[in-house]
Write an enzyme that holds these catalytic residues in place. Structure first.
Site, mmCIF file in Angstrom:
data_model
loop_
_atom_site.group_PDB
_atom_site.id
_atom_site.type_symbol
_atom_site.label_atom_id
_atom_site.label_comp_id
_atom_site.label_asym_id
_atom_site.label_seq_id
_atom_site.Cartn_x
_atom_site.Cartn_y
_atom_site.Cartn_z
ATOM 1 N N CYS A 2 -5.848 -5.857 -3.807
ATOM 2 C CA CYS A 2 -4.880 -4.993 -4.468
ATOM 3 C C CYS A 2 -5.621 -3.939 -5.287
ATOM 4 C CB CYS A 2 -3.980 -5.815 -5.381
ATOM 5 S SG CYS A 2 -3.215 -7.236 -4.564
ATOM 6 N N ILE A 289 -16.246 0.619 16.782
ATOM 7 C CA ILE A 289 -16.321 2.079 16.765
ATOM 8 C C ILE A 289 -17.543 2.513 17.576
ATOM 9 C CG2 ILE A 289 -16.886 4.055 15.294
ATOM 10 C CD1 ILE A 289 -14.002 3.361 15.104
#
Length: 618
Positions: A2, A289
């Site tokens: 968070c 990637i």
């Protein structure tokens, strides 16, 4: 995972105002898109943005103790929360949720600030003890989760990101004294930030704020080691390490949402995927990637791992056209100059992965914990090289330098690196470290700066090494990796770029049990002969494809040197050469021209300059 923020006025009669704390949490809404919460009580304000991973229905924050005396905002995960909850129940504690945040509150009530030593996880939290009028702010041992703070106008202000402090209303004043450190290391190390009077809470530290006193305390350090009596038993180390990493992966797979793994095609991430596949009852989601430039691309290795462990594999190609948005995103999400170009693929793989999962495990930290970077090979080589006759130590670098002048491209780049290794071997440890760390020659950085007071990078490294009790240069390098570049470069990179897309990342190699154990393992077992990461290769690595084990180390790098040779980047380089504050423009121009001509690989350094330029000019 968070974002947290808050402030405490030292004047008890000055009430906290809601608009200020709301601005702070709004500034980092992407860190927690699943909800927000605020707590105001007299002179204290706490704010939270939530990304729900565990206890989706009852884990909202701020979280309170049963009597409402304790209020907590928390960023991160406590992986051993289930075991701690059972231990606390035996001591009489009752729980209303299945959240790890509630475990923090009850652990604090049971053990006070010593609770930090009981946690296995990653965290930055702020806990307000209303009975004692005490604010307790803590950061995890290794520094996976960030915490920034400032003290001004009789108030302490804090947040997960620097932009929270600006949103409160703090003035944005660059600290130009840190330019030399940034241009050498590529990041701003804790406790500093690039802005005056804003600080990073160091990893393994906590703050206690009571009355008008702010006290910082270290609760964890790397273990003391007996360098004359390190662990050398191969079978024991391989077995113990595999057991520890297995358990670390197991507890980091605790989640109430879909998860997967980053898979680069390297040894570290592939080992994590191998262990996850043994534990998981369904195929692991893996994300890779790649680049069109073959020398930077490891997709073929990632595919072999995906096939070996039957993962649900996804890959994505990065094109040069993403450069502009990547530069803007890097500056926005780091808030200060951050020169590690691997932030580019980290951001893109995070954006790519979050379409499928909400949390991933990564191989980050493997090189630091296992002494796996190539410069550890260089350190071992330096020990041998310094024993050669003087004429050889002088002649070899000169011969390589002369040969490199006859070549271009990859061959010249390789000879340049070999020359750098030879030259560094004749230097002190501190100078060797800086030459290995910097993207350009240290004297060039000195010429680049146009005056003014700076904190010399040599002085900074010397100051940090005063905290190091290790004597062998190999172990000193381990200290600097774990205490400096890991928290302030590698982990900062992953936190900002993953949270930019609301993705949680977990790092099994950074379980403190593994770090503490491997610190006691002899360097000749960590690196048998010149073999990198021998402990991993000869334990979990035996499960991996042979091609991966034989592949040279590439790292999560970007083909910037080639991109910056292209015409499409001319405008970027021209702007850099004529508008960068506090830097010698002619030296900047020399650097870009040498990269264009293929004489030196300055691609990463040019990225650092572009980032710095944008921070100053935005």
């Amino acid at each position: 995972m968070c974002g947290i923020a808050g402030f405490l006025h030292f004047d008890k009669e000055q009430p906290a105002d809601f608009p200020a704390i709301k601005r702070m949490t709004d500034a980092m809404a992407y860190r927690g898109p699943d909800g927000e919460g605020h707590y105001l009580n007299g002179n204290i304000a706490l704010g939270h943005r939530r990304l729900s991973i565990i206890d989706l229905s009852t884990g909202d924050q701020p979280m309170f103790s049963a009597d409402q005396n304790i209020a907590l905002v928390f960023n991160g995960e406590i992986y051993n929360y289930i075991e701690l909850r059972e231990e606390l129940k035996i001591s009489g504690h009752q729980f209303r949720t299945s959240s790890d945040a509630e475990v923090i509150i009850e652990a604090y009530l049971e053990w006070g600030t010593e609770c930090l030593k009981r946690f296995n996880g990653m965290w930055a939290f702020a806990l307000w003890d209303n009975h004692n009028k005490q604010l307790f702010i803590a950061r995890d041992r290794i520094g996976e989760k960030p915490l920034h703070y400032a003290i001004a106008n009789n108030t302490i202000i804090f947040g997960s990101e620097i932009k929270c402090i600006f949103a409160y209303g703090f003035n944005k004043v660059p600290d130009n004294e840190l330019l030399e450190i940034y241009l050498t290391l590529g990041y701003i190390p804790a406790p500093y930030t690039f802005f005056k009077d804003i600080r990073k809470l160091k990893a393994g530290h906590y703050l206690l704020v009571r009355e008008k006193a702010v006290k910082e305390t270290a609760y964890w350090e790397l273990p003391e080691i007996d360098e004359s009596n390190m662990i050398t038993d191969r079978k024991k180390v391989f077995r113990d390490f595999e057991d520890l990493l297995n358990d670390s992966v197991r507890i980091r797979m605790r989640s109430d949402v879909p998860y997967g793994a980053f898979l680069s095609g390297g040894l570290d991430s592939s080992s994590i995927v191998a262990l996850m596949s043994e534990i998981s009852s369904y195929p692991v989601e893996t994300f890779t990637i790649g680049f069109h430039e073959k020398s930077y691309d490891e997709r073929h290795l990632a595919i072999q791992v995906a096939e070996r462990f039957n993962t649900s594999h996804h890959e994505h190609i990065i094109e040069p056209e993403i450069f502009d948005s990547s530069l803007s995103n890097t500056v926005y999400h780091y808030d200060e100059p951050f020169g590690d170009p691997s932030a580019i693929p980290t951001g893109h793989v995070s954006k790519f992965a979050v379409s499928k999962v909400k949390m991933v495990l990564t191989g980050d930290g493997g090189d630091e914990v296992l002494s796996g970077y190539t410069y550890y090979q260089g350190e071992k080589f330096s020990e041998i090289y310094r024993k050669l006759p003087g004429i050889a130590r002088i002649g070899l670098p000169a011969l390589v330098k002369q040969a490199s002048r006859l070549l271009r491209g990859d061959q010249r780049y390789r000879l340049n690196r070999i020359q750098d290794v030879f030259s560094a071997s004749n230097q002190s440890f501190e100078d060797r470290y800086l030459s290995k760390t910097s993207r350009v020659e240290i004297p060039l950085i000195k010429l680049l700066l146009t005056g003014g007071n700076v904190y010399p990078v040599e002085e900074f490294i010397s100051d940090r090494l005063k905290e190091c009790a290790y004597q062998d240069p190999f172990y000193k390098l381990m200290f600097l990796d774990l205490k400096l570049s890991l928290p302030d470069d590698m982990l900062a990179k992953v936190d900002r770029m993953s949270m930019a897309y609301s993705l949680e990342t977990r790092t099994p190699f950074l379980d403190h049990r593994i770090i503490e154990y491997m610190a006691h393992v002899h360097k000749d077992l960590k690196m048998i002969s010149f073999e990198r990461k021998s402990v991993l290769r000869r334990s979990i690595g035996t499960k991996l494809p042979d091609a991966l084990l034989q592949a040279p180390k590439k790292g999560f790098s970007v083909p910037l040197r080639e991109w910056f040779k292209g015409d499409s980047f001319t405008d970027y380089l021209n702007k850099l050469e004529f508008s960068t504050p506090y830097l010698n423009r002619s030296i900047v121009q020399d650097i870009t021209e040498m990269n264009r001509a293929g004489k030196r690989d300055y691609g990463d350094f040019i990225w650092m300059l572009l980032v710095c330029n944008k921070v100053y000019n935005d």
